[in-house]
Design a protein around this motif. Structure first.
Motif, PDB file in Angstrom:
ATOM      1  N   ILE A 200       0.861  -1.185   0.000  1.00  0.00           N
ATOM      2  CA  ILE A 200       0.000   0.000   0.000  1.00  0.00           C
ATOM      3  C   ILE A 200       0.896   1.232   0.000  1.00  0.00           C
ATOM      4  CG2 ILE A 200      -1.838   1.257   1.200  1.00  0.00           C
ATOM      5  CD1 ILE A 200      -2.533  -1.379   2.637  1.00  0.00           C
ATOM      6  N   THR A 201       0.564   2.203  -0.850  1.00  0.00           N
ATOM      7  CA  THR A 201       1.311   3.453  -0.856  1.00  0.00           C
ATOM      8  C   THR A 201       0.353   4.636  -0.734  1.00  0.00           C
ATOM      9  OG1 THR A 201       2.945   4.799  -2.038  1.00  0.00           O
ATOM     10  CG2 THR A 201       1.391   3.558  -3.405  1.00  0.00           C
ATOM     11  N   HIS A 202       0.698   5.566   0.132  1.00  0.00           N
ATOM     12  CA  HIS A 202      -0.141   6.747   0.363  1.00  0.00           C
ATOM     13  C   HIS A 202       0.673   7.798   1.103  1.00  0.00           C
ATOM     14  CE1 HIS A 202      -0.429   5.606   4.590  1.00  0.00           C
ATOM     15  NE2 HIS A 202      -0.850   4.400   4.225  1.00  0.00           N
ATOM     16  N   PRO A 203       0.226   9.058   1.067  1.00  0.00           N
ATOM     17  CA  PRO A 203       0.904  10.078   1.864  1.00  0.00           C
ATOM     18  C   PRO A 203       0.728   9.788   3.360  1.00  0.00           C
ATOM     19  CG  PRO A 203      -0.561  11.063   0.223  1.00  0.00           C
ATOM     20  CD  PRO A 203      -0.893   9.613   0.283  1.00  0.00           C
ATOM     21  N   GLU A 204       1.607  10.338   4.161  1.00  0.00           N
ATOM     22  CA  GLU A 204       1.473  10.170   5.611  1.00  0.00           C
ATOM     23  C   GLU A 204       0.149  10.766   6.076  1.00  0.00           C
ATOM     24  OE1 GLU A 204       4.801  11.320   7.945  1.00  0.00           O
ATOM     25  OE2 GLU A 204       6.259  10.428   6.579  1.00  0.00           O
ATOM     26  N   GLY A 205      -0.491  10.083   7.008  1.00  0.00           N
ATOM     27  CA  GLY A 205      -1.781  10.526   7.515  1.00  0.00           C
ATOM     28  C   GLY A 205      -2.956   9.821   6.881  1.00  0.00           C
ATOM     29  N   TYR A 206      -2.686   9.015   5.840  1.00  0.00           N
ATOM     30  CA  TYR A 206      -3.761   8.305   5.144  1.00  0.00           C
ATOM     31  C   TYR A 206      -3.744   6.803   5.411  1.00  0.00           C
ATOM     32  CZ  TYR A 206      -5.556  12.296   2.586  1.00  0.00           C
ATOM     33  OH  TYR A 206      -6.156  13.484   2.256  1.00  0.00           O
ATOM     34  N   GLU A 207      -3.152   6.401   6.537  1.00  0.00           N
ATOM     35  CA  GLU A 207      -3.192   4.993   6.905  1.00  0.00           C
ATOM     36  C   GLU A 207      -4.647   4.534   7.031  1.00  0.00           C
ATOM     37  OE1 GLU A 207       0.737   6.427   7.568  1.00  0.00           O
ATOM     38  OE2 GLU A 207      -1.182   7.244   8.221  1.00  0.00           O
ATOM     39  N   LEU A 208      -4.936   3.359   6.501  1.00  0.00           N
ATOM     40  CA  LEU A 208      -6.264   2.767   6.655  1.00  0.00           C
ATOM     41  C   LEU A 208      -6.376   2.126   8.030  1.00  0.00           C
ATOM     42  CD1 LEU A 208      -6.454   1.186   3.089  1.00  0.00           C
ATOM     43  CD2 LEU A 208      -7.973   2.995   3.941  1.00  0.00           C
TER      44      LEU A 208
END
Length: 311
Positions: A200-208
């Motif tokens: 999973i890749t996303h900006p910090e703060g977008y953890e599921l």
């Protein structure tokens, strides 16, 4: 299968995927199963693919179909013990029981508020119908899950993968609106059950939700995460920790042809062109969004087939 409200209702995923692929070769083979049976579809929110694919799947199985846009008819009450002297005119206890007399199966679609995380993750709408209906319930997307979409995604990857264990990357992408976590939640849950290498890749703060992602690798460097991917699934979601909020609109997270490399591109649709993904990707042969959308019918059909066989 006695219902399909969550992915765990599938007892044998690999077998279900195989049977769904076989259904595509002869979609009317099991038409006798749905003869004189009725599916009622309830939409608390709008739908294009889910509505049409689920109706088509039911008709492929010989079922009659009735659809109701619930919020256009009346506002349902879901809280127990409520004094109903405001905007709601019927409690789900009566509504679910009554609809059960008209249907052999009920499919429900209801989005989250994105305001109260605990309330959304309690899944009040789908759970209330499951509790008070006397017929099987199918989840056409709830506040936190979209198991039909996830099954279609699994079928698509199984059909098109050229490797025994493909690398699959779920990438956050920018969007002007705050969107639910239902699709990424179910995609992650489904991929964990499959033999794939998931990142999973996303900006910090977008953890599921960590209870869903478990120990899945998370990389905040998108280009690094996408390297050597076989399938890239792009999707926006709003923040889980700062619930329902947009924390980042960085356009550099859009999927481009250069970032995609040789991977196949996936998205549940609808997709905002040149925001989530550039035209060059979506219009290329690497885009498999149409195959994915087509598999929505057979995901719904295999689910309803298994439910009908247990009625």
């Amino acid at each position: 299968m006695k219902k399909y409200t969550q992915i765990s209702d599938i007892s044998n995923l690999s077998e279900t995927i195989k049977e769904a692929i076989l259904l595509k070769m002869n979609p009317f083979e099991h038409k006798h199963l749905g003869k004189n049976k009725t599916l009622v579809m309830l939409f608390f929110n709008s739908s294009l693919r889910t509505r049409l694919s689920t109706e088509k799947a039911a008709k492929n199985l010989g079922m009659d179909v009735m659809s109701l846009n619930v919020n256009d008819a009346w506002n349902l009450e879901f809280e127990d013990g409520t004094i109903m002297n405001a905007g709601t005119s019927e409690h789900v206890k009566e509504a679910a029981a009554v609809i059960s007399q008209y249907a052999d199966m009920i499919a429900v679609r209801a989005f989250p508020s994105l305001m109260d995380r605990d309330k959304d993750y309690a899944e009040m709408v789908i759970n209330s119908f499951e509790k008070y209906a006397t017929v099987p319930i199918v989840n056409m997307e709830s506040a936190t899950a979209h198991p039909l979409q996830a099954l279609a995604d699994a079928i698509t990857i199984s059909e098109l993968s050229e490797k025994a264990r493909p690398k699959v990357v779920l990438s956050w992408a920018p969007h002007p609106k705050a969107l639910p976590q239902a699709v990424p939640n179910s995609f992650v849950e489904m991929m964990i059950k499959m033999d794939v290498d998931l990142t999973i890749t996303h900006p910090e703060g977008y953890e599921l939700n960590p209870e869903i992602t478990k120990d899945t690798p998370i990389n905040h460097n998108q280009e690094e995460a996408l390297k050597d991917a076989d399938f890239v699934y792009a999707k926006n979601w709003s923040s889980f920790s700062d619930y329902g909020k947009i924390l980042n609109t960085d356009p550099n997270w859009m999927i481009t042809k250069e970032k995609l490399g040789q991977a196949k591109f996936m998205h549940c649709l609808p997709v905002r062109r040149n925001v989530i993904v550039e035209d060059a990707v979506l219009d290329s042969e690497q885009s498999i969004v149409m195959q994915e959308a087509n598999n929505r019918t057979y995901a719904a059909q295999i689910v309803m087939k298994e439910i009908l066989e247990n009625l």
